[in-house]
Design an enzyme around this catalytic site. Sequence first.
Site, PDB file in Angstrom:
ATOM      1  N   ASP A  52       0.864  -1.191   0.000  1.00 54.20           N
ATOM      2  CA  ASP A  52       0.000   0.000   0.000  1.00 54.20           C
ATOM      3  C   ASP A  52       0.896   1.235   0.000  1.00 54.20           C
ATOM      4  OD1 ASP A  52      -1.762   2.180   0.992  1.00 54.20           O
ATOM      5  OD2 ASP A  52      -3.200   0.546   1.285  1.00 54.20           O
ATOM      6  N   GLU A  87      -3.516  18.559 -13.933  1.00 54.84           N
ATOM      7  CA  GLU A  87      -4.223  19.249 -12.843  1.00 54.84           C
ATOM      8  C   GLU A  87      -3.265  20.142 -12.050  1.00 54.84           C
ATOM      9  OE1 GLU A  87      -7.658  19.284 -11.470  1.00 54.84           O
ATOM     10  OE2 GLU A  87      -7.813  18.919 -13.599  1.00 54.84           O
ATOM     11  N   SER A  99       0.362  15.169 -13.387  1.00 53.24           N
ATOM     12  CA  SER A  99      -0.934  15.470 -14.002  1.00 53.24           C
ATOM     13  C   SER A  99      -1.043  16.933 -14.439  1.00 53.24           C
ATOM     14  CB  SER A  99      -2.039  15.181 -12.984  1.00 53.24           C
ATOM     15  OG  SER A  99      -3.263  15.733 -13.404  1.00 53.24           O
ATOM     16  N   LEU A 102       1.662   4.539 -10.689  1.00 52.23           N
ATOM     17  CA  LEU A 102       0.351   4.992 -11.181  1.00 52.23           C
ATOM     18  C   LEU A 102      -0.691   5.007 -10.065  1.00 52.23           C
ATOM     19  CD1 LEU A 102       0.196   2.970 -14.537  1.00 52.23           C
ATOM     20  CD2 LEU A 102       1.463   5.056 -14.005  1.00 52.23           C
ATOM     21  N   TYR A 104      -6.254  17.226  -4.848  1.00 49.66           N
ATOM     22  CA  TYR A 104      -5.583  16.292  -5.767  1.00 49.66           C
ATOM     23  C   TYR A 104      -4.423  16.996  -6.491  1.00 49.66           C
ATOM     24  CZ  TYR A 104      -4.767  13.540 -10.010  1.00 49.66           C
ATOM     25  OH  TYR A 104      -4.173  12.843 -11.044  1.00 49.66           O
ATOM     26  N   ARG A 131     -17.720  21.641  -8.539  1.00 53.93           N
ATOM     27  CA  ARG A 131     -16.584  21.566  -7.599  1.00 53.93           C
ATOM     28  C   ARG A 131     -16.355  22.905  -6.915  1.00 53.93           C
ATOM     29  NH1 ARG A 131     -12.916  17.681 -11.575  1.00 53.93           N
ATOM     30  NH2 ARG A 131     -14.463  16.003 -11.470  1.00 53.93           N
ATOM     31  N   PRO A 132     -15.788  22.890  -5.699  1.00 55.04           N
ATOM     32  CA  PRO A 132     -15.521  24.144  -4.987  1.00 55.04           C
ATOM     33  C   PRO A 132     -14.625  25.089  -5.787  1.00 55.04           C
ATOM     34  CG  PRO A 132     -15.226  22.264  -3.520  1.00 55.04           C
ATOM     35  CD  PRO A 132     -15.436  21.699  -4.896  1.00 55.04           C
TER      36      PRO A 132
HETATM   37  P1  NAP Z   1      -7.355   5.078 -11.619  1.00 59.55           P
HETATM   38  O1  NAP Z   1      -8.056   4.300 -12.677  1.00 59.55           O
HETATM   39  O2  NAP Z   1      -8.159   5.879 -10.656  1.00 59.55           O
HETATM   40  O3  NAP Z   1      -6.428   4.059 -10.792  1.00 59.55           O
HETATM   41  C1  NAP Z   1      -5.854   4.435  -9.587  1.00 59.55           C
HETATM   42  C2  NAP Z   1      -5.114   3.248  -9.009  1.00 59.55           C
HETATM   43  O4  NAP Z   1      -4.506   3.622  -7.773  1.00 59.55           O
HETATM   44  C3  NAP Z   1      -5.996   2.027  -8.706  1.00 59.55           C
HETATM   45  O5  NAP Z   1      -5.357   0.887  -9.186  1.00 59.55           O
HETATM   46  C4  NAP Z   1      -6.057   2.012  -7.192  1.00 59.55           C
HETATM   47  O6  NAP Z   1      -6.192   0.715  -6.637  1.00 59.55           O
HETATM   48  C5  NAP Z   1      -4.661   2.561  -6.861  1.00 59.55           C
HETATM   49  N1  NAP Z   1      -4.565   3.000  -5.478  1.00 59.55           N
HETATM   50  C6  NAP Z   1      -5.419   3.813  -4.793  1.00 59.55           C
HETATM   51  N2  NAP Z   1      -5.018   3.951  -3.517  1.00 59.55           N
HETATM   52  C7  NAP Z   1      -3.879   3.222  -3.376  1.00 59.55           C
HETATM   53  C8  NAP Z   1      -3.019   2.956  -2.293  1.00 59.55           C
HETATM   54  N3  NAP Z   1      -3.238   3.464  -1.071  1.00 59.55           N
HETATM   55  N4  NAP Z   1      -1.956   2.142  -2.484  1.00 59.55           N
HETATM   56  C9  NAP Z   1      -1.742   1.589  -3.703  1.00 59.55           C
HETATM   57  N5  NAP Z   1      -2.526   1.807  -4.781  1.00 59.55           N
HETATM   58  C10 NAP Z   1      -3.585   2.610  -4.615  1.00 59.55           C
HETATM   59  O7  NAP Z   1      -6.306   6.095 -12.294  1.00 59.55           O
HETATM   60  P2  NAP Z   1      -5.751   6.155 -13.811  1.00 59.55           P
HETATM   61  O8  NAP Z   1      -6.681   6.978 -14.637  1.00 59.55           O
HETATM   62  O9  NAP Z   1      -5.359   4.802 -14.255  1.00 59.55           O
HETATM   63  O10 NAP Z   1      -4.455   7.061 -13.595  1.00 59.55           O
HETATM   64  C11 NAP Z   1      -3.204   6.479 -13.254  1.00 59.55           C
HETATM   65  C12 NAP Z   1      -2.329   7.529 -12.593  1.00 59.55           C
HETATM   66  O11 NAP Z   1      -2.147   8.636 -13.479  1.00 59.55           O
HETATM   67  C13 NAP Z   1      -2.916   8.129 -11.315  1.00 59.55           C
HETATM   68  O12 NAP Z   1      -1.829   8.433 -10.473  1.00 59.55           O
HETATM   69  C14 NAP Z   1      -3.569   9.416 -11.781  1.00 59.55           C
HETATM   70  O13 NAP Z   1      -3.635  10.341 -10.725  1.00 59.55           O
HETATM   71  C15 NAP Z   1      -2.596   9.837 -12.861  1.00 59.55           C
HETATM   72  N6  NAP Z   1      -3.137  10.637 -13.949  1.00 59.55           N
HETATM   73  C16 NAP Z   1      -4.244  10.215 -14.620  1.00 59.55           C
HETATM   74  C17 NAP Z   1      -4.707  10.954 -15.706  1.00 59.55           C
HETATM   75  C18 NAP Z   1      -5.901  10.488 -16.504  1.00 59.55           C
HETATM   76  O14 NAP Z   1      -6.449  11.307 -17.261  1.00 59.55           O
HETATM   77  N7  NAP Z   1      -6.307   9.228 -16.412  1.00 59.55           N
HETATM   78  C19 NAP Z   1      -4.027  12.124 -16.098  1.00 59.55           C
HETATM   79  C20 NAP Z   1      -2.899  12.512 -15.381  1.00 59.55           C
HETATM   80  C21 NAP Z   1      -2.440  11.752 -14.327  1.00 59.55           C
HETATM   81  P3  NAP Z   1      -7.603   0.113  -6.125  1.00 59.55           P
HETATM   82  O15 NAP Z   1      -8.241  -0.480  -7.309  1.00 59.55           O
HETATM   83  O16 NAP Z   1      -7.189  -0.910  -5.118  1.00 59.55           O
HETATM   84  O17 NAP Z   1      -8.355   1.258  -5.517  1.00 59.55           O
HETATM   85  O1  F7E Z   2     -13.792  15.968 -14.899  1.00 55.95           O
HETATM   86  C1  F7E Z   2     -16.532  18.393 -15.309  1.00 55.95           C
HETATM   87  C2  F7E Z   2     -15.602  18.541 -14.115  1.00 55.95           C
HETATM   88  O2  F7E Z   2     -13.642  14.046 -13.317  1.00 55.95           O
HETATM   89  C3  F7E Z   2     -13.579  16.675 -16.112  1.00 55.95           C
HETATM   90  C4  F7E Z   2      -8.412  12.664 -13.580  1.00 55.95           C
HETATM   91  O3  F7E Z   2      -7.993  11.550 -14.329  1.00 55.95           O
HETATM   92  O4  F7E Z   2      -7.885  14.177 -15.357  1.00 55.95           O
HETATM   93  C5  F7E Z   2      -8.923  13.750 -14.518  1.00 55.95           C
HETATM   94  O5  F7E Z   2      -9.419  14.822 -13.746  1.00 55.95           O
HETATM   95  C6  F7E Z   2     -14.397  17.952 -16.115  1.00 55.95           C
HETATM   96  C7  F7E Z   2     -14.281  18.776 -14.823  1.00 55.95           C
HETATM   97  O6  F7E Z   2     -11.660  14.648 -14.789  1.00 55.95           O
HETATM   98  C8  F7E Z   2     -19.291  16.291 -14.265  1.00 55.95           C
HETATM   99  O7  F7E Z   2     -16.032  19.616 -13.274  1.00 55.95           O
HETATM  100  C9  F7E Z   2     -19.047  18.193 -15.261  1.00 55.95           C
HETATM  101  O8  F7E Z   2     -14.134  20.118 -15.158  1.00 55.95           O
HETATM  102  O9  F7E Z   2     -13.607  13.606 -15.810  1.00 55.95           O
HETATM  103  P1  F7E Z   2     -13.222  14.482 -14.682  1.00 55.95           P
HETATM  104  P2  F7E Z   2     -10.629  15.743 -14.219  1.00 55.95           P
HETATM  105  O10 F7E Z   2     -11.154  16.434 -13.024  1.00 55.95           O
HETATM  106  O11 F7E Z   2     -10.218  16.586 -15.374  1.00 55.95           O
HETATM  107  C10 F7E Z   2      -6.734  14.729 -14.699  1.00 55.95           C
HETATM  108  C11 F7E Z   2      -5.713  15.087 -15.730  1.00 55.95           C
HETATM  109  C12 F7E Z   2      -6.221  13.852 -13.621  1.00 55.95           C
HETATM  110  O12 F7E Z   2      -5.029  13.820 -13.344  1.00 55.95           O
HETATM  111  C13 F7E Z   2      -7.235  13.195 -12.761  1.00 55.95           C
HETATM  112  O13 F7E Z   2      -6.665  12.085 -12.066  1.00 55.95           O
HETATM  113  O14 F7E Z   2     -15.779  17.602 -16.221  1.00 55.95           O
HETATM  114  N1  F7E Z   2     -17.796  17.713 -14.997  1.00 55.95           N
HETATM  115  N2  F7E Z   2     -19.968  17.345 -14.815  1.00 55.95           N
HETATM  116  C14 F7E Z   2     -17.912  16.527 -14.393  1.00 55.95           C
HETATM  117  N3  F7E Z   2     -16.982  15.664 -13.948  1.00 55.95           N
HETATM  118  C15 F7E Z   2     -17.430  14.508 -13.379  1.00 55.95           C
HETATM  119  N4  F7E Z   2     -16.505  13.606 -12.943  1.00 55.95           N
HETATM  120  N5  F7E Z   2     -18.755  14.231 -13.224  1.00 55.95           N
HETATM  121  C16 F7E Z   2     -19.748  15.090 -13.631  1.00 55.95           C
HETATM  122  O15 F7E Z   2     -20.944  14.820 -13.496  1.00 55.95           O
END
Ligand code: NAP
Ligand code: F7E
Length: 330
Positions: free
Chosen positions: A56, A128, A126, A78, A150, A280-281
């Site tokens: 973990d 973000e 990210s 990841l 985040y 979101r806030p």
């Molecule tokens: P995801 O689907 O939410 O997967 C997150 C993973 O983290 C899951 O496998 C989860 O395991 C694991 N995890 C959570 N808490 C943990 C802990 N305490 N110890 C070990 N593992 C833990 O995310 P993703 O979209 O594949 O993204 C992968 C990475 O890239 C993340 O770090 C995310 O923040 C980053 N990222 C994502 C995006 C995007 O657009 N997808 C963009 C930029 C950066 P469980 O299944 O056990 O909960």
């Molecule tokens: O939101 C708007 C919301 O939750 C995208 C993560 O992978 O990418 C992801 O973060 C947008 C936001 O992704 C809803 O307010 C409207 O502006 O799909 P999201 P995110 O917040 O961009 C970044 C790069 C990461 O790193 C993160 O791990 O969509 N929005 N209505 C909504 N979003 C959600 N989830 N649900 C709604 O109903």
Amino acid sequence: MRRALITGITGQDGQYLAELLHSKNYEVFGLVKGQNNPRIDMIRAEYPYVELVSADLQDLSSLVGALEQVQPDEVYNLGAISFVALSFKQAELTANVTGLGVLRLLEAIRMVGGPDHKIRFYQASSSEMFGKVRESPQTEETPFYPRSPYGCAKVFGHDITVNHRDSYGLFACSGILFNHESPRRGIEFVTRKITNAVARIKLGLQETVALGNLEPRRDWGFAGDYVDAMWRMLQQDEPGDYVVATGRTHSVRDFLNAAFGHVGLEDWERFVTQDPRFFRPAEVDLLVGDATKAREELGWKPQVDFETLVSMMVDHDLQLEARKAGIDLP
Ligand code: NAP
Ligand code: F7E
């Protein structure tokens, strides 16, 4: 055979990266957490070549144990609390896993990797981190201004990765990845929430979908393309940080238009309601990345465009929901 350890193996990117590394003949190890985590069975069934290791990101000694057991050449971090909306409600947990978890893993690598630091490290940073953007498009040089717990935790993870590279000579890279999606995306994220709702509405299983702010713009790419950039970073002669993005930005509204349009429902407004619970806030209004460095140094470029991505996700959810409901698709 090279050995790779992936944290976050049960997530979207973990699955694509496992496939990629397996195709490149790696021995793939996946870190899983928890006592009775239901996603472990899914990984066992769908990725039988992945060897699972229990640890973990909140527990340093478990990370040291995992590294000692696996003796990896490459570690891809990841694992994270990755849902921005959740991070507002569970900020401390997010800081602990998404932020401090990176430090714990880096320290474990220093302990197990030995003085020659042979373990290469990838950190999932990210877009973000750019938050309230200081310039557009965003590059590796754009200052950070995170807008959520985040984003703050990811800034710490990014900075500590750079710090450990500078201070201890670790081969540590940080990929600043913009939003990437796929049929494996969690249902809580807006793209998959929309494509799943479009499929269910088209099949007559659901009437409307409730969303938050429709104006934010994101640079959406395909997750399968983005894991390739992660791997390429760890194959370079020198470690570095890279923006990974398509360079195109679309609003949530644009995504709705494309997804409903794909199934012939052009008047999508009548299927969408807005609910304050999903606002979101603080919001990130606009993200668009400049991946010139990744293109020039890694030879990386995205293969799947926005329209193809949306169609791929809607088609997948149509099949999935029809199968679950026992509906035969034409
Ligand atoms: P995801 O689907 O939410 O997967 C997150 C993973 O983290 C899951 O496998 C989860 O395991 C694991 N995890 C959570 N808490 C943990 C802990 N305490 N110890 C070990 N593992 C833990 O995310 P993703 O979209 O594949 O993204 C992968 C990475 O890239 C993340 O770090 C995310 O923040 C980053 N990222 C994502 C995006 C995007 O657009 N997808 C963009 C930029 C950066 P469980 O299944 O056990 O909960
Ligand atoms: O939101 C708007 C919301 O939750 C995208 C993560 O992978 O990418 C992801 O973060 C947008 C936001 O992704 C809803 O307010 C409207 O502006 O799909 P999201 P995110 O917040 O961009 C970044 C790069 C990461 O790193 C993160 O791990 O969509 N929005 N209505 C909504 N979003 C959600 N989830 N649900 C709604 O109903």
